[in-house]
Motif scaffolding. Structure first.
Motif, PDB file in Angstrom:
ATOM      1  N   GLY A  17       0.783  -1.230   0.000  1.00  0.00           N
ATOM      2  CA  GLY A  17       0.000   0.000   0.000  1.00  0.00           C
ATOM      3  C   GLY A  17       0.810   1.273   0.000  1.00  0.00           C
ATOM      4  O   GLY A  17       0.261   2.367  -0.105  1.00  0.00           O
ATOM      5  N   LYS A  18       2.121   1.184   0.093  1.00  0.00           N
ATOM      6  CA  LYS A  18       2.971   2.367   0.087  1.00  0.00           C
ATOM      7  C   LYS A  18       3.615   2.553  -1.279  1.00  0.00           C
ATOM      8  O   LYS A  18       3.958   1.576  -1.956  1.00  0.00           O
ATOM      9  CB  LYS A  18       4.061   2.246   1.150  1.00  0.00           C
ATOM     10  CG  LYS A  18       3.526   2.193   2.577  1.00  0.00           C
ATOM     11  CD  LYS A  18       4.666   2.101   3.574  1.00  0.00           C
ATOM     12  CE  LYS A  18       4.144   2.050   5.007  1.00  0.00           C
ATOM     13  NZ  LYS A  18       5.258   1.953   5.989  1.00  0.00           N
ATOM     14  N   GLU A  19       3.785   3.822  -1.692  1.00  0.00           N
ATOM     15  CA  GLU A  19       4.399   4.131  -2.978  1.00  0.00           C
ATOM     16  C   GLU A  19       5.701   4.886  -2.776  1.00  0.00           C
ATOM     17  O   GLU A  19       5.755   5.840  -1.993  1.00  0.00           O
ATOM     18  CB  GLU A  19       3.448   4.971  -3.844  1.00  0.00           C
ATOM     19  CG  GLU A  19       2.192   4.232  -4.280  1.00  0.00           C
ATOM     20  CD  GLU A  19       1.342   5.081  -5.213  1.00  0.00           C
ATOM     21  OE1 GLU A  19       1.614   6.302  -5.318  1.00  0.00           O
ATOM     22  OE2 GLU A  19       0.400   4.533  -5.809  1.00  0.00           O
ATOM     23  N   LYS A  20       6.746   4.452  -3.474  1.00  0.00           N
ATOM     24  CA  LYS A  20       8.048   5.106  -3.391  1.00  0.00           C
ATOM     25  C   LYS A  20       8.581   5.332  -4.807  1.00  0.00           C
ATOM     26  O   LYS A  20       8.594   4.411  -5.633  1.00  0.00           O
ATOM     27  CB  LYS A  20       9.043   4.245  -2.612  1.00  0.00           C
ATOM     28  CG  LYS A  20       8.637   3.939  -1.173  1.00  0.00           C
ATOM     29  CD  LYS A  20       8.738   5.167  -0.287  1.00  0.00           C
ATOM     30  CE  LYS A  20       8.411   4.807   1.167  1.00  0.00           C
ATOM     31  NZ  LYS A  20       8.476   6.004   2.036  1.00  0.00           N
ATOM     32  N   PRO A  21       9.046   6.550  -5.111  1.00  0.00           N
ATOM     33  CA  PRO A  21       9.595   6.818  -6.450  1.00  0.00           C
ATOM     34  C   PRO A  21      11.068   6.384  -6.543  1.00  0.00           C
ATOM     35  O   PRO A  21      11.829   6.513  -5.583  1.00  0.00           O
ATOM     36  CB  PRO A  21       9.476   8.335  -6.567  1.00  0.00           C
ATOM     37  CG  PRO A  21       9.588   8.829  -5.158  1.00  0.00           C
ATOM     38  CD  PRO A  21       8.961   7.768  -4.283  1.00  0.00           C
ATOM     39  N   TYR A  22      11.447   5.905  -7.729  1.00  0.00           N
ATOM     40  CA  TYR A  22      12.832   5.484  -7.951  1.00  0.00           C
ATOM     41  C   TYR A  22      13.281   5.899  -9.355  1.00  0.00           C
ATOM     42  O   TYR A  22      12.466   6.137 -10.257  1.00  0.00           O
ATOM     43  CB  TYR A  22      12.992   3.976  -7.788  1.00  0.00           C
ATOM     44  CG  TYR A  22      12.824   3.512  -6.358  1.00  0.00           C
ATOM     45  CD1 TYR A  22      13.876   3.590  -5.455  1.00  0.00           C
ATOM     46  CD2 TYR A  22      11.603   2.998  -5.918  1.00  0.00           C
ATOM     47  CE1 TYR A  22      13.725   3.177  -4.146  1.00  0.00           C
ATOM     48  CE2 TYR A  22      11.444   2.581  -4.606  1.00  0.00           C
ATOM     49  CZ  TYR A  22      12.510   2.680  -3.723  1.00  0.00           C
ATOM     50  OH  TYR A  22      12.354   2.283  -2.413  1.00  0.00           O
ATOM     51  N   PHE A  23      14.599   5.931  -9.514  1.00  0.00           N
ATOM     52  CA  PHE A  23      15.202   6.261 -10.819  1.00  0.00           C
ATOM     53  C   PHE A  23      16.398   5.340 -11.039  1.00  0.00           C
ATOM     54  O   PHE A  23      17.165   5.055 -10.113  1.00  0.00           O
ATOM     55  CB  PHE A  23      15.676   7.710 -10.852  1.00  0.00           C
ATOM     56  CG  PHE A  23      16.566   8.040 -12.028  1.00  0.00           C
ATOM     57  CD1 PHE A  23      16.031   8.298 -13.281  1.00  0.00           C
ATOM     58  CD2 PHE A  23      17.959   8.054 -11.891  1.00  0.00           C
ATOM     59  CE1 PHE A  23      16.857   8.577 -14.372  1.00  0.00           C
ATOM     60  CE2 PHE A  23      18.791   8.331 -12.964  1.00  0.00           C
ATOM     61  CZ  PHE A  23      18.224   8.592 -14.213  1.00  0.00           C
ATOM     62  N   ILE A  24      16.565   4.857 -12.273  1.00  0.00           N
ATOM     63  CA  ILE A  24      17.752   4.087 -12.632  1.00  0.00           C
ATOM     64  C   ILE A  24      18.415   4.741 -13.850  1.00  0.00           C
ATOM     65  O   ILE A  24      17.729   5.166 -14.785  1.00  0.00           O
ATOM     66  CB  ILE A  24      17.436   2.602 -12.938  1.00  0.00           C
ATOM     67  CG1 ILE A  24      16.330   2.469 -13.994  1.00  0.00           C
ATOM     68  CG2 ILE A  24      17.055   1.876 -11.651  1.00  0.00           C
ATOM     69  CD1 ILE A  24      16.069   1.037 -14.428  1.00  0.00           C
ATOM     70  N   PRO A  25      19.740   4.847 -13.850  1.00  0.00           N
ATOM     71  CA  PRO A  25      20.443   5.544 -14.946  1.00  0.00           C
ATOM     72  C   PRO A  25      20.709   4.648 -16.150  1.00  0.00           C
ATOM     73  O   PRO A  25      21.818   4.631 -16.698  1.00  0.00           O
ATOM     74  CB  PRO A  25      21.742   5.987 -14.278  1.00  0.00           C
ATOM     75  CG  PRO A  25      22.010   4.935 -13.261  1.00  0.00           C
ATOM     76  CD  PRO A  25      20.664   4.490 -12.760  1.00  0.00           C
ATOM     77  N   THR A  26      19.725   3.909 -16.548  1.00  0.00           N
ATOM     78  CA  THR A  26      19.817   3.081 -17.746  1.00  0.00           C
ATOM     79  C   THR A  26      18.414   2.933 -18.308  1.00  0.00           C
ATOM     80  O   THR A  26      17.428   3.308 -17.650  1.00  0.00           O
ATOM     81  CB  THR A  26      20.445   1.716 -17.442  1.00  0.00           C
ATOM     82  OG1 THR A  26      20.681   1.014 -18.671  1.00  0.00           O
ATOM     83  CG2 THR A  26      19.558   0.868 -16.548  1.00  0.00           C
ATOM     84  N   PHE A  27      18.296   2.393 -19.519  1.00  0.00           N
ATOM     85  CA  PHE A  27      17.017   2.386 -20.204  1.00  0.00           C
ATOM     86  C   PHE A  27      16.426   0.985 -20.303  1.00  0.00           C
ATOM     87  O   PHE A  27      17.135  -0.027 -20.205  1.00  0.00           O
ATOM     88  CB  PHE A  27      17.183   2.951 -21.622  1.00  0.00           C
ATOM     89  CG  PHE A  27      17.543   4.412 -21.646  1.00  0.00           C
ATOM     90  CD1 PHE A  27      16.641   5.369 -21.237  1.00  0.00           C
ATOM     91  CD2 PHE A  27      18.794   4.815 -22.081  1.00  0.00           C
ATOM     92  CE1 PHE A  27      16.967   6.715 -21.262  1.00  0.00           C
ATOM     93  CE2 PHE A  27      19.139   6.159 -22.111  1.00  0.00           C
ATOM     94  CZ  PHE A  27      18.225   7.117 -21.702  1.00  0.00           C
TER      95      PHE A  27
END
Length: 802
Positions: free
Chosen positions: A176-186
């Motif tokens: 039920g929890k949302e966390k944003p993430y980023f990865i430096p690849t496609f």
């Protein structure tokens, strides 16, 4: 032996695709806090696991191991050394399909070996979106099974996924929890890989902030969607670590998503180890490439031909899809295709060595050379980013410009652009570096700038260089420094050559002083001592040598010993005296008497028996009758060039409805593949009554294909097949000559064809008329665009820049 069983997190990753990237995502997070032991590179075999287990000591806080399972029972061999308590199976696909039983079921059974041998109350992470992972045997596993996914409900689910300029952003939903993430690849496939890392590290009580920080520091493994900016706003994507249908389609998705507004090019080598699935897998990729709007598809190898066939069958433009069995031909075609705003994905199984294609493109398109007068001699300037990209560990580099070599000091300047290299145009001994498009090769702390090609020409071309411009019509395929020189312009003391280089921008030649080239195309007679000197300096990169008229008698003697050629030779003997002529005419009604080494029809005579006398015709059409042996002898003594060796050769009567003599000339050259190829065929029709068809005695020149149809009544297909047969014969001849210590690359072969379509070879011309033809009639000039530029392709192939 008993496996090492540890209380610390012992993480094992396997699966058909994504193992290495998943491993590196996990490592980027875990090693930010803990001291770890890990797999490195592509070292994922059981003995690598043993080596890591042997390095364990009590200071180690976690282990992250990639376990390759491309062969049956690999899990058993891995786990005899240590027992994982956390395992990841990324997916079940077609990688190693043929080695694992040719089915998804047998592949899943093999991967299930890890589940059976890991700690049975540990944690198992699976891909909930991968339907084939449902084939894994988890029935006896007593630990917790945690699933990641995107499209189906999972313990860790990624949503709101989108591409950014530098990678992928997404949100992970967990309890039920949302966390944003980023990865430096496609790539969506990399979101799956990152999800495994996020899930594992969350279970190991890393905070969201710690996970984000670790992912930010993620370094893309080599040959896995590595991006290299190229010149002209283009981008190269190196994904050559390995290939199977799943990973190729993932790469195509990336190409499609980040290539919007660009020309999207897929370069694919064979996908190996697919077993019975090979044809279907390649077809699957071809169809998928069409759906994802790829603009060009180039394939290399054997099985990848099915990709092209499937793509064209699915509506892909045939002109935009090509299959290659020669890597050099693939590279040549890519050089012609790439312009600007291109996006190129290179992929293939590791054994296909598609990284060679990546290397070629980086050399040609990634580095930019800028000449700067303010920089000191023997100094080279670049940015720290470019320095790191080159990968050298010193502040010095060996600079090569043709045969010129010096050690340069590297100076860092972060104001310079990515891939930009600056150096002074001034070198020693008056040498300058002209501003032309160069390729750059950097390897083993050495920088090679080139190609540097010299053309050794007659003085008339030094006096009037524009006569050589047609040779440079395909300069864009070659690039680099191409210059004209002459034996008189060589400075042996300083090892330089004065001459004229081609400047593409002005389409003209400019004067300069140059180092000895990396290769040179010889177009003048060269003394043996001079040839040997340059061979010592440059290696075997000098062609055409020897340069001059082929000795017709030597040619006949050499070729007559070859069973594949001798039937294509006219009867020939050495002229000794009048008796040798009379003996020859006992079995032949007519013959030619030819000087062995003269060209252009000089000194040639034609003799024909007519009733009780002989008719002797010279090259100018003059005829003389000889009614007796003595008269014939006097005639020959008068007309033959003194002190010249002659041959007597059977006359082959060619076919021409108008009765004119017809000779053929085929051009056979080496190109960038270093293989002989057919470049053109012309038919020389002599003036009425002439015994030769050389330029001064010529009525017209007809394209060979047309002549075979009009004079011999062949259909176009039959004529094309005949040309192919003749070219194969000519190539056999040239290979035979090369065994005589000749280094050739540009030749013309003269022959005649009788009424039965039998070919009779006359001679090989190394010093045939080439540039001179530009000043003749249009019918003779038509072959020039095909033959003049090709030798420079071969010259380049003899350098490091092939």
């Amino acid at each position: 032996m008993k496996p090492l069983v540890l209380d610390i997190p012992t993480i094992a990753i396997t699966g058909s695709t994504g193992k290495t990237t998943t491993r590196e995502f996990i490592v980027s997070i875990v090693e930010s806090k803990w001291k770890i032991l890990k797999s490195i590179g592509n070292k994922n075999l059981p003995y690598n696991t043993r080596n890591i287990a042997n390095r364990y000591d009590s200071s180690c806080e976690a282990m992250v191991l990639e376990m390759g399972m491309g062969k049956p029972d690999a899990a058993k061999r891995h786990c005899r050394y240590l027992q994982p308590n956390i395992s990841v199976i990324t997916n079940i696909g077609t990688a190693h399909y043929g080695s694992l039983g040719n089915s998804y079921e047998s592949t899943a059974k093999n991967k299930s070996g890890l589940i059976k041998r890991m700690k049975q109350d540990g944690q198992l992470f699976l891909n909930g979106d991968d339907r084939n992972s449902e084939l894994l045997d988890t029935h006896s596993f007593k630990g917790s099974i945690i699933k990641i996914g995107i499209h189906t409900k999972a313990d860790y689910q990624a949503t709101d996924i989108h591409y950014t300029e530098d990678g992928m952003e997404f949100t992970v939903l967990f309890k039920g929890k949302e966390k944003p993430y980023f990865i430096p690849t496609f790539g969506i496939h990399n979101v799956y890989n990152a999800l495994f890392a996020i899930a594992i590290c969350h279970e190991l009580h890393f905070t969201a902030a710690e996970i984000r920080k670790g992912l930010k520091n993620f370094t893309i493994p080599i040959k896995r969607l590595n991006r290299f900016p190229l010149r002209n706003n283009s981008l190269l994507i190196d994904d050559t670590a390995n290939a199977n249908p799943h990973s190729v389609k993932a790469g195509i998705d990336v190409l499609n998503s980040i290539g919007k507004g660009k020309k999207k090019i897929l370069v694919l080598g064979d996908m190996l180890e697919l077993g019975n699935y090979s044809k279907e897998g390649h077809i699957e990729v071809g169809e998928y490439a069409v759906k994802r709007n790829i603009n060009y598809i180039y394939t290399f190898g054997q099985d990848s031909k099915w990709v092209i066939d499937a793509a064209i069958k699915s509506g892909f433009p045939p002109l935009n899809a090509q299959h290659f069995i020669s890597r050099d031909e693939l590279h040549n075609q890519l050089k012609q295709l790439l312009t600007k705003n291109d996006m190129v994905l290179v992929k293939g199984s590791s054994a296909m060595k598609m990284d060679d294609t990546v290397k070629m493109m980086k050399h040609r398109y990634m580095f930019t050379i800028n000449l700067d007068d303010s920089i000191r001699k023997n100094q080279l300037m670049l940015s720290r980013e470019t320095y790191d990209l080159i990968g050298i560990k010193s502040n010095r580099i060996s600079f090569h410009f043709g045969a010129y070599t010096r050690v340069y000091k590297i100076k860092l300047n972060d104001q310079l652009a990515h891939g930009e290299i600056r150096l002074s145009p001034e070198l020693e001994n008056g040498i300058t570096i002209p501003s032309v498009p160069y390729e750059v090769i950097i390897e083993d702390a050495q920088l090679f700038l080139g190609p540097i090609i010299g053309i050794n020409v007659y003085q008339r071309y030094m006096d009037d260089p524009p006569q050589q411009l047609l040779r440079l019509s395909q300069y864009e395929k070659i690039g680099g420094l191409i210059f004209l020189f002459n034996p008189t312009t060589i400075d042996y003391q300083h090892q330089t050559m004065s001459g004229f280089y081609f400047d593409q921008e002005s389409n003209s030649f400019k004067s300069g002083v140059f180092p000895y080239p990396s290769s040179f195309f010889n177009r003048v007679p060269l003394r043996e001592s001079r040839y040997q000197y340059f061979k010592r300096k440059l290696g075997d990169t000098i062609f055409n040598y020897p340069y001059g008229n082929t000795n017709k008698l030597d040619f006949w003697n050499i070729m007559s010993r070859n069973s594949n050629i001798k039937d294509a030779l006219p009867l020939t003997s050495k002229y000794k005296n009048i008796n040798s002529v009379l003996r020859f005419l006992q079995t032949n009604d007519s013959a030619y008497i030819k000087p062995s080494t003269l060209a252009g029809g000089n000194g040639i005579l034609h003799i024909k028996k007519v009733d009780n006398h002989f008719v002797v015709t010279d090259r100018d059409g003059g005829k003389e009758k000889a009614a007796s042996r003595k008269a014939l002898n006097n005639c020959l003594n008068e007309k033959l060039v003194e002190n010249k060796e002659y041959i007597i050769q059977q006359e082959i009567v060619s076919v021409n409805p108008a009765g004119e003599k017809v000779d053929f000339r085929m051009y056979i050259q080496k190109d960038g593949t270093q293989k002989w190829k057919y470049s053109g065929l012309e038919t020389k029709v002599a003036n009425k009554g002439s015994i030769i068809s050389n330029s001064q005695n010529r009525n017209r020149v007809v394209p060979g294909l047309v002549a075979l149809q009009e004079f011999y009544g062949l259909s176009q297909l039959e004529a094309e097949e005949k040309i192919m047969d003749i070219s194969n014969l000519c190539i056999t001849v040239l290979k035979t000559l090369e065994k005589q210590s000749m280094h050739l690359g540009d030749t013309a072969i003269d022959f005649v064809i009788d009424e039965n379509l039998h070919v009779y070879l006359l001679e090989v011309q190394v010093n045939y008329a080439a540039e001179i033809k530009a000043f003749r009639e249009e019918d003779e000039r038509s072959v020039l665009p095909n033959i003049l530029p090709t030798p420079l392709e071969y010259a380049k192939s003899l350098t490091k820049f092939k």
